[in-house]
Write an enzyme that holds these catalytic residues in place. Structure first.
Site, PDB file in Angstrom:
ATOM      1  N   HIS A 263       4.779 -10.780   4.501  1.00 20.46           N
ATOM      2  CA  HIS A 263       4.511  -9.454   3.946  1.00 20.46           C
ATOM      3  C   HIS A 263       3.391  -8.745   4.712  1.00 20.46           C
ATOM      4  O   HIS A 263       2.328  -9.312   4.947  1.00 20.46           O
ATOM      5  CB  HIS A 263       4.128  -9.575   2.470  1.00 20.46           C
ATOM      6  CG  HIS A 263       4.127  -8.266   1.754  1.00 20.46           C
ATOM      7  ND1 HIS A 263       5.277  -7.694   1.252  1.00 20.46           N
ATOM      8  CD2 HIS A 263       3.122  -7.399   1.486  1.00 20.46           C
ATOM      9  CE1 HIS A 263       4.981  -6.545   0.687  1.00 20.46           C
ATOM     10  NE2 HIS A 263       3.676  -6.334   0.814  1.00 20.46           N
ATOM     11  N   HIS A 300      -3.660  -7.745  -5.256  1.00 17.41           N
ATOM     12  CA  HIS A 300      -4.785  -7.380  -4.403  1.00 17.41           C
ATOM     13  C   HIS A 300      -5.805  -6.547  -5.176  1.00 17.41           C
ATOM     14  O   HIS A 300      -5.477  -5.872  -6.152  1.00 17.41           O
ATOM     15  CB  HIS A 300      -4.339  -6.649  -3.128  1.00 17.41           C
ATOM     16  CG  HIS A 300      -3.461  -5.468  -3.367  1.00 17.41           C
ATOM     17  ND1 HIS A 300      -2.138  -5.582  -3.724  1.00 17.41           N
ATOM     18  CD2 HIS A 300      -3.694  -4.134  -3.269  1.00 17.41           C
ATOM     19  CE1 HIS A 300      -1.583  -4.396  -3.844  1.00 17.41           C
ATOM     20  NE2 HIS A 300      -2.520  -3.487  -3.584  1.00 17.41           N
ATOM     21  N   ASP A 306      -9.284   3.911  -4.481  1.00 20.38           N
ATOM     22  CA  ASP A 306      -8.313   4.207  -5.524  1.00 20.38           C
ATOM     23  C   ASP A 306      -6.948   4.332  -4.847  1.00 20.38           C
ATOM     24  O   ASP A 306      -6.826   4.999  -3.816  1.00 20.38           O
ATOM     25  CB  ASP A 306      -8.645   5.523  -6.237  1.00 20.38           C
ATOM     26  CG  ASP A 306      -9.791   5.386  -7.229  1.00 20.38           C
ATOM     27  OD1 ASP A 306     -10.434   4.316  -7.254  1.00 20.38           O
ATOM     28  OD2 ASP A 306     -10.057   6.357  -7.962  1.00 20.38           O
ATOM     29  N   HIS A 336      -4.610  -5.364  -8.956  1.00 22.53           N
ATOM     30  CA  HIS A 336      -3.280  -5.068  -9.483  1.00 22.53           C
ATOM     31  C   HIS A 336      -2.260  -5.753  -8.597  1.00 22.53           C
ATOM     32  O   HIS A 336      -2.574  -6.229  -7.510  1.00 22.53           O
ATOM     33  CB  HIS A 336      -3.028  -3.561  -9.558  1.00 22.53           C
ATOM     34  CG  HIS A 336      -2.805  -2.903  -8.242  1.00 22.53           C
ATOM     35  ND1 HIS A 336      -3.830  -2.537  -7.408  1.00 22.53           N
ATOM     36  CD2 HIS A 336      -1.663  -2.561  -7.588  1.00 22.53           C
ATOM     37  CE1 HIS A 336      -3.342  -1.982  -6.316  1.00 22.53           C
ATOM     38  NE2 HIS A 336      -2.027  -1.985  -6.391  1.00 22.53           N
TER      39      HIS A 336
END
Length: 385
Positions: A263, A300, A306, A336
Site C-alpha cells: 500500500h 494512521h 486535518d 483513523h
C-alpha cells in the site's frame, strides 16, 4: 504555474508601443503574482482596464464560523447543500482556516448579469456534476465532469452552464496553487515520474475580443466582502496576451495513479499544493500486488494535518455508507482508518473504481454554520459498529 502560452496579437517587444488600426495605443496590463517575483502575463486591452463608472455598496459574504476548535471525526452530506440560481449566492463555505476555504456550490444558472473576480484567492473548482464554458480575459475553457479549473486570483471570469444540474467542490487558496515541487525539474518541467504532464493541461483558447462601451458590473471579493464595481468597457476587450499566469483545466481522469507491491502512502496521489495544504486525487487503479498485500489503507494518525476527503464516485472498500458528495473530516491529533471488517474484506481485491478529492491542511480547520446544517452526527461512532 502553467508554462508559457500566447493567444491573439502582441507586440514584438514588451512595454513598447502597440497601436490599433486607427493609430491609438492598446493598453498594456501586467498581471503578476507575489509582487514582481513570480509568474506573470501581459495583456493588451482595447481600453484602459481602470475606467470605473460607478461603485455600489459592498456587502459581507464571509463564512460564519460555528466551531473554532474540535477533536472528533466529522462527516457532511455535500449534496444536501441546496441549489440556488445565482453562482455567488450558491457558494457555501463549509471548512475554513487562514490558508484556504473549502466551498460547496450548486448553481442552477449561468453567470450573465455580472463578472466575478476573487482578489484574495486562487480558486480550484472541481466539477462533480455539470458542464459548460469558463470565459475569461485569457480566452475560454470548456469543462465537464471531473475537471479541475484552476483560476489565479484577480482573474475576471464568467461561467456558463449547459444545464441547471451542477455540483462544484471549490478550494479558495490564499497562496498560489502550484504543481508539487517534487514533480518538477529545476527549470519547471514536469518530470517523468509525475502522475501527469504538460499534455494533460488544457490552456485557454478561442480568445474573444469584445470592444464594447457601457456599464459592466464586476463583483470583486476582498477580505470576505463583495465590492460591486461598474466599468466603462467590457473586461474581455483583450486583443492578445502572453505569459505564464493564466487559468487552466486538468481532468481527474487524466491523473495516472502510482501503485506498488504494498500500500502506497497518500502523497502518491498529490495533484496540487499551496502554502500549508495539498490536494490529492484518488482515482481508479490496480491494488497492491505483493502476494500478502492488504489493499485497505492502514490506520494512521494525523499528527500534523486535518484530512478532508470529498467522495465523487465509485465503491470505497475502506468505509461504509459512502454517498456521492459526502465529505469526511479527520482532524489532527487522533488516528483513523478503515471501518470494522473492511481490512479482511479488501484482501484479494484486484482494483478499485473509487474517485475522490482529498485536501490535507497543516493548520486546523474550523467548521461553519453551513457545514453544521448538512452534518451526519453519527459518523464519529461509525468505527464502533
Amino acid at each position: 504555474m502553467p508554462h508559457y502560452h500566447q493567444l491573439g496579437q502582441i507586440p514584438h517587444k514588451r512595454h513598447t508601443q502597440f497601436r490599433k488600426p486607427d493609430g491609438g495605443l492598446y493598453s498594456e496590463q501586467l498581471f503578476s503574482t507575489e509582487g514582481f517575483s513570480s509568474h506573470s502575463s501581459l495583456l493588451y486591452h482595447c481600453h484602459p482596464p481602470t475606467e470605473i463608472v460607478k461603485v455600489d455598496e459592498p456587502y459581507v459574504v464571509a463564512p460564519k464560523v460555528a466551531e473554532e476548535k474540535m477533536l472528533k471525526h466529522r462527516s457532511f452530506q455535500g449534496f444536501n447543500i441546496q441549489p440556488e440560481d445565482d453562482f455567488l449566492k450558491s457558494r457555501k463555505a463549509v471548512l475554513v482556516n487562514n490558508d484556504l476555504h473549502i466551498v460547496l456550490a450548486a448553481p442552477r444558472k449561468s453567470m450573465e448579469a455580472y463578472f466575478y473576480k476573487n482578489a484574495d484567492a486562487d480558486e480550484m473548482i472541481f466539477v462533480h456534476e455539470g458542464s459548460g464554458l469558463l470565459r475569461t480575459q485569457y480566452g475560454q475553457l470548456e469543462f465537464g465532469y471531473g475537471d479541475y479549473l484552476v483560476i489565479p486570483r484577480g482573474t475576471i471570469y464568467q461561467i456558463s452552464f449547459a444545464t441547471e444540474n451542477n455540483r462544484l467542490f471549490i478550494v479558495e487558496s490564499f497562496s498560489p496553487m502550484r504543481y508539487p515541487k517534487r514533480y518538477l525539474s529545476k527549470y519547471g518541467q514536469l518530470l517523468e515520474h509525475a502522475p501527469y504532464c504538460e499534455r494533460d493541461i488544457r490552456q485557454p483558447k478561442n480568445l474573444e475580443t469584445i470592444d464594447q462601451e457601457g456599464d459592466f458590473l464586476i463583483n470583486i471579493k476582498k477580505k470576505g466582502v463583495i465590492y460591486p464595481i461598474h466599468y466603462k468597457h467590457h473586461p474581455f476587450d483583450v486583443v492578445g496576451w502572453d505569459g505564464c499566469e493564466y487559468p487552466f483545466a486538468f481532468s481527474i481522469h487524466d491523473f495516472e495513479p502510482i501503485t506498488g507491491r504494498v500500500h502506497q502512502p497518500p502523497p502518491v496521489h498529490q495533484t496540487f499544493e499551496g502554502n500549508n495544504f495539498v490536494v490529492c486525487s484518488f482515482c481508479p487503479r490496480l491494488f497492491d500486488y505483493h502476494p500478502q498485500a492488504i489493499p485497505a489503507p492502514y490506520n494512521h494518525s494525523n499528527i500534523d494535518s486535518d484530512e478532508v476527503l470529498y467522495y465523487v464516485d465509485g465503491d470505497f472498500m475502506s468505509r461504509k455508507h459512502v454517498t456521492r458528495g459526502m465529505i469526511t473530516l479527520h482532524p489532527a491529533g487522533i488516528p483513523h482508518g478503515p471501518h470494522p471488517g473492511a481490512v479482511e474484506k479488501s484482501i484479494g481485491a484486484k482494483e478499485t473504481k473509487e474517485l475522490a478529492v482529498m485536501v490535507d491542511t497543516f493548520h486546523p480547520l474550523q467548521i461553519t454554520e453551513a457545514a453544521l446544517g448538512i452534518e451526519d452526527g453519527g459518523y464519529v461512532m461509525s468505527w464502533a459498529e
